[in-house]
Scaffold this active site. Sequence first.
Site, PDB file in Angstrom:
ATOM      1  N   PHE A  94     -12.910  -6.974   4.781  1.00 51.34           N
ATOM      2  CA  PHE A  94     -12.181  -5.710   4.698  1.00 51.34           C
ATOM      3  C   PHE A  94     -11.994  -5.416   3.221  1.00 51.34           C
ATOM      4  O   PHE A  94     -11.412  -6.230   2.493  1.00 51.34           O
ATOM      5  CB  PHE A  94     -10.839  -5.889   5.409  1.00 51.34           C
ATOM      6  CG  PHE A  94      -9.978  -4.662   5.513  1.00 51.34           C
ATOM      7  CD1 PHE A  94     -10.501  -3.384   5.439  1.00 51.34           C
ATOM      8  CD2 PHE A  94      -8.617  -4.798   5.707  1.00 51.34           C
ATOM      9  CE1 PHE A  94      -9.685  -2.263   5.560  1.00 51.34           C
ATOM     10  CE2 PHE A  94      -7.783  -3.694   5.831  1.00 51.34           C
ATOM     11  CZ  PHE A  94      -8.330  -2.425   5.757  1.00 51.34           C
ATOM     12  N   TYR A  95     -12.478  -4.260   2.761  1.00 52.67           N
ATOM     13  CA  TYR A  95     -12.438  -3.985   1.326  1.00 52.67           C
ATOM     14  C   TYR A  95     -12.431  -2.488   1.076  1.00 52.67           C
ATOM     15  O   TYR A  95     -13.151  -1.735   1.731  1.00 52.67           O
ATOM     16  CB  TYR A  95     -13.670  -4.605   0.658  1.00 52.67           C
ATOM     17  CG  TYR A  95     -13.747  -4.395  -0.828  1.00 52.67           C
ATOM     18  CD1 TYR A  95     -12.929  -5.096  -1.702  1.00 52.67           C
ATOM     19  CD2 TYR A  95     -14.664  -3.495  -1.365  1.00 52.67           C
ATOM     20  CE1 TYR A  95     -13.004  -4.903  -3.070  1.00 52.67           C
ATOM     21  CE2 TYR A  95     -14.749  -3.296  -2.735  1.00 52.67           C
ATOM     22  CZ  TYR A  95     -13.918  -4.007  -3.580  1.00 52.67           C
ATOM     23  OH  TYR A  95     -13.999  -3.813  -4.932  1.00 52.67           O
ATOM     24  N   GLY A 102      -4.507   2.652  -2.426  1.00 54.56           N
ATOM     25  CA  GLY A 102      -3.244   3.374  -2.512  1.00 54.56           C
ATOM     26  C   GLY A 102      -3.317   4.796  -1.978  1.00 54.56           C
ATOM     27  O   GLY A 102      -2.363   5.556  -2.100  1.00 54.56           O
ATOM     28  N   LEU A 103      -4.440   5.157  -1.359  1.00 62.34           N
ATOM     29  CA  LEU A 103      -4.627   6.515  -0.836  1.00 62.34           C
ATOM     30  C   LEU A 103      -4.558   6.567   0.687  1.00 62.34           C
ATOM     31  O   LEU A 103      -4.802   7.603   1.286  1.00 62.34           O
ATOM     32  CB  LEU A 103      -5.975   7.075  -1.310  1.00 62.34           C
ATOM     33  CG  LEU A 103      -6.188   7.115  -2.822  1.00 62.34           C
ATOM     34  CD1 LEU A 103      -7.622   7.530  -3.153  1.00 62.34           C
ATOM     35  CD2 LEU A 103      -5.191   8.069  -3.469  1.00 62.34           C
ATOM     36  N   GLY A 104      -4.259   5.426   1.304  1.00 60.69           N
ATOM     37  CA  GLY A 104      -4.166   5.380   2.761  1.00 60.69           C
ATOM     38  C   GLY A 104      -5.461   5.011   3.459  1.00 60.69           C
ATOM     39  O   GLY A 104      -5.510   4.965   4.692  1.00 60.69           O
ATOM     40  N   HIS A 126      -7.648 -11.377  14.483  1.00 60.34           N
ATOM     41  CA  HIS A 126      -7.525 -12.517  13.579  1.00 60.34           C
ATOM     42  C   HIS A 126      -8.337 -12.251  12.320  1.00 60.34           C
ATOM     43  O   HIS A 126      -9.345 -11.542  12.357  1.00 60.34           O
ATOM     44  CB  HIS A 126      -8.032 -13.792  14.243  1.00 60.34           C
ATOM     45  CG  HIS A 126      -7.123 -14.318  15.307  1.00 60.34           C
ATOM     46  ND1 HIS A 126      -7.227 -15.592  15.796  1.00 60.34           N
ATOM     47  CD2 HIS A 126      -6.099 -13.753  15.987  1.00 60.34           C
ATOM     48  CE1 HIS A 126      -6.303 -15.793  16.719  1.00 60.34           C
ATOM     49  NE2 HIS A 126      -5.611 -14.685  16.859  1.00 60.34           N
ATOM     50  N   PHE A 127      -7.930 -12.872  11.216  1.00 56.23           N
ATOM     51  CA  PHE A 127      -8.642 -12.735   9.942  1.00 56.23           C
ATOM     52  C   PHE A 127      -8.109 -13.786   8.980  1.00 56.23           C
ATOM     53  O   PHE A 127      -7.064 -14.395   9.222  1.00 56.23           O
ATOM     54  CB  PHE A 127      -8.450 -11.337   9.346  1.00 56.23           C
ATOM     55  CG  PHE A 127      -7.027 -10.863   9.344  1.00 56.23           C
ATOM     56  CD1 PHE A 127      -6.190 -11.120   8.275  1.00 56.23           C
ATOM     57  CD2 PHE A 127      -6.517 -10.164  10.435  1.00 56.23           C
ATOM     58  CE1 PHE A 127      -4.875 -10.696   8.286  1.00 56.23           C
ATOM     59  CE2 PHE A 127      -5.192  -9.734  10.452  1.00 56.23           C
ATOM     60  CZ  PHE A 127      -4.374 -10.001   9.374  1.00 56.23           C
ATOM     61  N   ASN A 133      -4.197 -14.101  -2.740  1.00 49.38           N
ATOM     62  CA  ASN A 133      -4.307 -12.647  -2.605  1.00 49.38           C
ATOM     63  C   ASN A 133      -3.008 -12.038  -2.055  1.00 49.38           C
ATOM     64  O   ASN A 133      -2.956 -11.546  -0.927  1.00 49.38           O
ATOM     65  CB  ASN A 133      -5.504 -12.297  -1.719  1.00 49.38           C
ATOM     66  CG  ASN A 133      -5.875 -10.837  -1.793  1.00 49.38           C
ATOM     67  OD1 ASN A 133      -5.096 -10.008  -2.245  1.00 49.38           O
ATOM     68  ND2 ASN A 133      -7.073 -10.520  -1.329  1.00 49.38           N
ATOM     69  N   TYR A 140      -0.896  -6.867   5.058  1.00 51.63           N
ATOM     70  CA  TYR A 140      -0.975  -7.261   6.469  1.00 51.63           C
ATOM     71  C   TYR A 140       0.407  -7.548   7.063  1.00 51.63           C
ATOM     72  O   TYR A 140       0.687  -7.169   8.200  1.00 51.63           O
ATOM     73  CB  TYR A 140      -1.879  -8.480   6.637  1.00 51.63           C
ATOM     74  CG  TYR A 140      -3.333  -8.192   6.364  1.00 51.63           C
ATOM     75  CD1 TYR A 140      -4.028  -7.238   7.099  1.00 51.63           C
ATOM     76  CD2 TYR A 140      -4.019  -8.874   5.371  1.00 51.63           C
ATOM     77  CE1 TYR A 140      -5.364  -6.972   6.849  1.00 51.63           C
ATOM     78  CE2 TYR A 140      -5.353  -8.621   5.117  1.00 51.63           C
ATOM     79  CZ  TYR A 140      -6.018  -7.666   5.861  1.00 51.63           C
ATOM     80  OH  TYR A 140      -7.339  -7.409   5.610  1.00 51.63           O
TER      81      TYR A 140
END
Length: 171
Positions: A94-95, A102-104, A126-127, A133, A140
């Site tokens: 996820f990136y 910061g823009l949603g 799950h992740f 980090n 999350y």
Amino acid sequence: MASFSIRAARPEDCSDLLRLIKELAKYEDMEDQVVLTEKELLEDGFGEHPFYHCLVAEVPKEQWSSEGHSIVGFAMYYFTYDPWIGKLLYLEDFYVMAEYRGLGIGSEILKNLSQVAVKCRCSSMHFLVAEWNEPSIRFYKRRGASDLSTEEGWRLFKIDKEYLLKMATEE
């Protein structure tokens, strides 16, 4: 404010996916470990039996990145099964590019993933998150995630291909 859309990745997005995978790996100081090719991404995600699914965040031309990219974020996921609770959506990567945070966009990607999980009757998502980090951990946790490593004491293991081959050929 950035205008963006979230959609399912298409085969023609594979070069952007690989670029974002490498950016994420660089952010995690692990870019030398990315050996995947664009061809493998294409075959593995868009064949008859895909090994992964992917959502991408796309911005209109007037908001393209300084390098000319329209795909500015992604989430790669697949479905797995837990014999205790049933179906799970596993979020592998996820990136969102730094200039678009910061823009949603990340929140909207996570919302779309949650909708997929609910539609597919998954018990949970799950992740993994690197211990260092903190921004991601906070992201999350604000959305209800619990840290299983501290709450349940689970440890993650892996067996590399070399050892898989060794075990597979043992007599």
